[in-house]
Design a protein around this motif. Structure first.
Motif, PDB file in Angstrom:
ATOM      1  N   GLU A 306      16.304  38.921  71.579  1.00 31.97           N
ATOM      2  CA  GLU A 306      16.773  39.988  70.707  1.00 31.97           C
ATOM      3  C   GLU A 306      18.288  40.063  70.827  1.00 31.97           C
ATOM      4  N   MET A 307      18.976  40.124  69.691  1.00 27.26           N
ATOM      5  CA  MET A 307      20.419  39.949  69.667  1.00 27.26           C
ATOM      6  C   MET A 307      21.148  41.008  70.484  1.00 27.26           C
ATOM      7  N   LYS A 308      20.814  42.276  70.309  1.00 23.87           N
ATOM      8  CA  LYS A 308      21.532  43.333  71.006  1.00 23.87           C
ATOM      9  C   LYS A 308      21.289  43.298  72.505  1.00 23.87           C
ATOM     10  N   ARG A 309      20.083  42.958  72.925  1.00 24.29           N
ATOM     11  CA  ARG A 309      19.816  42.853  74.359  1.00 24.29           C
ATOM     12  C   ARG A 309      20.556  41.659  74.968  1.00 24.29           C
ATOM     13  N   VAL A 354      29.470  44.259  64.504  1.00 25.01           N
ATOM     14  CA  VAL A 354      29.009  43.245  63.558  1.00 25.01           C
ATOM     15  C   VAL A 354      27.510  43.017  63.704  1.00 25.01           C
ATOM     16  N   THR A 355      26.999  43.101  64.920  1.00 25.60           N
ATOM     17  CA  THR A 355      25.549  42.998  65.111  1.00 25.60           C
ATOM     18  C   THR A 355      24.834  44.142  64.396  1.00 25.60           C
ATOM     19  N   GLY A 356      25.461  45.315  64.371  1.00 23.22           N
ATOM     20  CA  GLY A 356      24.911  46.408  63.590  1.00 23.22           C
ATOM     21  C   GLY A 356      24.845  46.074  62.112  1.00 23.22           C
ATOM     22  N   MET A 357      25.829  45.329  61.611  1.00 18.27           N
ATOM     23  CA  MET A 357      25.802  44.884  60.222  1.00 18.27           C
ATOM     24  C   MET A 357      24.657  43.906  59.975  1.00 18.27           C
ATOM     25  N   VAL A 358      24.419  43.033  60.945  1.00 17.38           N
ATOM     26  CA  VAL A 358      23.291  42.093  60.823  1.00 17.38           C
ATOM     27  C   VAL A 358      21.981  42.857  60.710  1.00 17.38           C
ATOM     28  N   GLN A 359      21.814  43.839  61.584  1.00 16.46           N
ATOM     29  CA  GLN A 359      20.570  44.606  61.559  1.00 16.46           C
ATOM     30  C   GLN A 359      20.444  45.421  60.280  1.00 16.46           C
ATOM     31  N   ARG A 360      21.544  45.944  59.799  1.00 16.38           N
ATOM     32  CA  ARG A 360      21.505  46.718  58.553  1.00 16.38           C
ATOM     33  C   ARG A 360      21.198  45.816  57.362  1.00 16.38           C
ATOM     34  N   ARG A 361      21.726  44.606  57.396  1.00 17.25           N
ATOM     35  CA  ARG A 361      21.515  43.664  56.283  1.00 17.25           C
ATOM     36  C   ARG A 361      20.082  43.144  56.243  1.00 17.25           C
ATOM     37  N   GLY A 363      17.405  44.303  58.508  1.00 16.89           N
ATOM     38  CA  GLY A 363      16.394  45.223  59.000  1.00 16.89           C
ATOM     39  C   GLY A 363      15.907  44.920  60.394  1.00 16.89           C
ATOM     40  N   VAL A 364      16.316  43.795  60.978  1.00 16.58           N
ATOM     41  CA  VAL A 364      15.860  43.400  62.311  1.00 16.58           C
ATOM     42  C   VAL A 364      17.026  42.800  63.090  1.00 16.58           C
ATOM     43  N   SER A 365      16.811  42.658  64.406  1.00 17.01           N
ATOM     44  CA  SER A 365      17.786  41.937  65.230  1.00 17.01           C
ATOM     45  C   SER A 365      17.092  40.979  66.184  1.00 17.01           C
ATOM     46  N   THR A 366      15.782  40.790  66.006  1.00 11.80           N
ATOM     47  CA  THR A 366      15.030  39.826  66.805  1.00 11.80           C
ATOM     48  C   THR A 366      15.288  38.427  66.283  1.00 11.80           C
ATOM     49  N   LEU A 367      15.592  37.496  67.173  1.00 10.60           N
ATOM     50  CA  LEU A 367      16.007  36.160  66.745  1.00 10.60           C
ATOM     51  C   LEU A 367      14.924  35.454  65.943  1.00 10.60           C
ATOM     52  N   ASP A 368      13.653  35.655  66.292  1.00 11.57           N
ATOM     53  CA  ASP A 368      12.571  34.979  65.586  1.00 11.57           C
ATOM     54  C   ASP A 368      12.424  35.462  64.147  1.00 11.57           C
ATOM     55  N   ARG A 369      12.976  36.636  63.835  1.00 14.78           N
ATOM     56  CA  ARG A 369      12.864  37.172  62.480  1.00 14.78           C
ATOM     57  C   ARG A 369      14.165  37.071  61.702  1.00 14.78           C
ATOM     58  N   LEU A 370      15.142  36.418  62.294  1.00 15.00           N
ATOM     59  CA  LEU A 370      16.406  36.177  61.620  1.00 15.00           C
ATOM     60  C   LEU A 370      16.521  34.700  61.290  1.00 15.00           C
ATOM     61  N   LYS A 442      19.698  30.319  65.839  1.00 13.97           N
ATOM     62  CA  LYS A 442      18.478  30.938  65.319  1.00 13.97           C
ATOM     63  C   LYS A 442      18.769  31.968  64.237  1.00 13.97           C
ATOM     64  N   SER A 443      19.865  32.681  64.356  1.00 14.49           N
ATOM     65  CA  SER A 443      20.123  33.788  63.439  1.00 14.49           C
ATOM     66  C   SER A 443      20.901  33.369  62.203  1.00 14.49           C
ATOM     67  N   PHE A 444      21.844  32.469  62.366  1.00  8.81           N
ATOM     68  CA  PHE A 444      22.754  32.167  61.273  1.00  8.81           C
ATOM     69  C   PHE A 444      22.552  30.764  60.699  1.00  8.81           C
TER      70      PHE A 444
END
Length: 526
Positions: A306-309, A354-361, A363-370, A442-444
């Motif tokens: 998870e990105m934030k963790r 910026v991670t907050g922007m990723v989650q807002r864009r 809806g998630v911050s889990t790497l498997d769902r990005l 994984k995310s980008f």
């Protein structure tokens, strides 16, 4: 030195203005535009005032302000030297950036998990109180008022962590409050014992009186202060609370907490260990704590999905670099630690924004769902990449400069433990790059996730978020562009801390001046 310099009147204003702003924004609770205007204006003024104080401290010496006519040794005294001024500037920079970012987010970041009205009107008063607590800690010339600053931070922090009232945020807030109260209890007990043993809590006086105590008493008092500050700074093994507390909060809150609040504990450690407890009695203990904080923190980051963790664990790990510089104990080591603190506050706060922007864009911050954000949100990808590479210490970014400075200072000492720390620093840096690269891949860079998350929103990111986040990224880049002058000021601050005389002499000079003008303290007898 005469009575306080003509710019020293700014020092108490850096505490008073945020408190006044807190009251005004609370009165204007139903007028969010007025709240934003007040908060932004006050933080801008405080940032400008901090810049003036840095100029004064760097060219004229520490700015010392006695209060209410009391002799500094007998009453509250405010002191701004190079270290304090640097911390004030970077602290107000982060808070201002977070304010502007929160203006772009509006209520969405603070909503309850099940919808409904959010308590956004208390965000601005709470953040202003937090700013006052930060400033109080940085300018206080005695241990008790540093403690007061910590307690002001605690009250505001609990409100900010629990904004929105979600179950996860309340749990995180309770955990944070418990840990902070434990730390504060240890700190307050230490202050009481120090006063009992020395008859003062004034830092300048303690610099002289502590050496007169028996060695065992000095070690006990030093150890108690270190434990209290280490809990707040998330030093291993007292760091497990942090990754569970910060990621649940809204992005603006997480950014200011992760970027700034742990460094308040680091600041207190640097101030007391250099001024009150000079020498190498605790050097080996600090070095081992730094090593374990680095290694355990980064191993935790590598294991996260998870990105934030992941970023939270890197935060823990890089506290070890700051402790490393303090443990070296030389002017070069302390100066490098100060530079790294400044770098890390800005970069860590920016990365969380910026991670907050990723989650807002998404809806998630889990790497498997990005995935695939480099194509679907290229500007967010760029904004995330720059501070992430800076955090990893890729040349020529400021993270690389700070780490090289720490390693050079350790190499000059040249003991086996120092070489072990150099190896640990390199390993930690490599693992940080690995954790960042895995998250990026994984995310980008990967394929776009087909299932971004059940029931999660996808939102367009407008200029209200891009502009403040981009500005913070530019500030992080400026740390590299202006690394030469900034590192030079940090080195001078480190030299002052190791020498101690610039601080103690400035307070003593003002004490003599006050005693001449006011033979008795205002208000009556001693």
């Amino acid at each position: 030195m005469t009575m306080p310099h003509e710019v020293s009147f700014i020092v108490p204003l850096l505490v008073m203005l945020p408190l006044v702003a807190a009251g005004l924004t609370l009165v204007a609770a139903n007028r969010i535009t007025v709240q934003r205007a007040i908060s932004t204006t006050v933080m801008t003024v405080c940032l400008a005032g901090s810049g003036v104080l840095l100029w004064a401290a760097d060219t004229r010496g520490p700015q010392v302000v006695p209060t209410a006519g009391w002799v500094p040794y007998e009453g509250l005294v405010l002191v701004v030297d190079r270290l304090s001024a640097l911390m004030l500037i970077v602290g107000f920079t982060v808070i201002l950036g977070v304010l502007l970012y929160s203006n772009g987010e509006g209520r969405a970041a603070f909503d309850h998990e099940q919808g409904g009205e959010s308590p956004l009107p208390v965000f601005h008063p709470s953040l202003m109180v937090l700013a006052a607590g930060v400033a109080t800690t940085f300018v206080s010339g005695d241990l008790f008022h540093i403690y007061v600053g910590f307690e002001v931070l605690l009250g505001a922090s609990f409100v900010l962590l629990t904004l929105g009232g979600t179950a996860s945020r309340v749990r995180a807030g309770v955990t944070y409050a418990f840990v902070s109260l434990l730390s504060s209890t240890i700190f307050l007990l230490s202050v009481a014992l120090i006063y009992t043993a020395t008859g003062t809590v004034n830092l300048a006086q303690l610099a002289d009186r502590m050496a007169d105590l028996p060695q065992g008493t000095q070690i006990l008092l030093q150890a108690m202060l270190l434990v209290g500050f280490a809990v707040k700074a998330a030093v291993f093994p007292m760091s497990s609370w942090l990754p569970d507390s910060y990621p649940t909060a809204p992005a603006p809150v997480t950014a200011v907490f992760a970027g700034l609040l742990t460094k308040v504990g680091v600041y207190a450690m640097i101030r007391t260990q250099t001024l009150v407890f000079p020498g190498d009695v605790m050097q080996d203990l600090l070095l081992w704590a730094a090593l374990l904080t680095m290694v355990v923190g980064i191993l935790g980051a590598v294991a996260q999905t998870e990105m934030k963790r992941m970023i939270s664990f890197t935060l823990v790990s890089h506290i070890g670099y700051m402790l490393f510089g303090l443990a070296i104990g030389t002017a070069a080591g302390v100066g490098a630690a100060i530079f790294y603190v400044i770098h890390h506050i800005i970069v860590q706060a920016t990365l969380f924004l910026v991670t907050g922007m990723v989650q807002r864009r998404t809806g998630v911050s889990t790497l498997d769902r990005l995935g695939g954000l480099i194509r679907t949100a290229p500007w967010i990808a760029v904004l995330w990449f720059v501070p992430a590479m800076n955090l990893a210490g890729i040349p020529p970014f400021s993270g690389f400069i700070g780490k090289v400075g720490l390693m050079e200072a350790a190499a000059e000492v040249g003991t086996p433990m120092m070489w072990l720390m150099i190896v640990a620093s390199v390993v930690t840096s490599v693992l940080t790059l690995y954790a960042i690269a895995k998250t990026w891949a994984k995310s980008f860079w990967g394929a776009e996730a087909k299932e971004p998350g059940m029931g999660q929103r996808r939102e367009h990111i407008g200029a209200g978020l891009f502009v403040p986040a981009g500005a913070m990224v530019l500030v992080s880049v400026a740390l590299t562009v202006f690394a030469g002058p900034l590192y030079a000021v940090s080195e001078r601050a480190g030299q002052d801390l190791v020498d101690r005389e610039p601080y103690t002499d400035a307070v003593a000079d003002v004490a003599r001046d006050v005693a001449q003008h006011y033979p008795e303290p205002a208000g009556g007898d001693h």
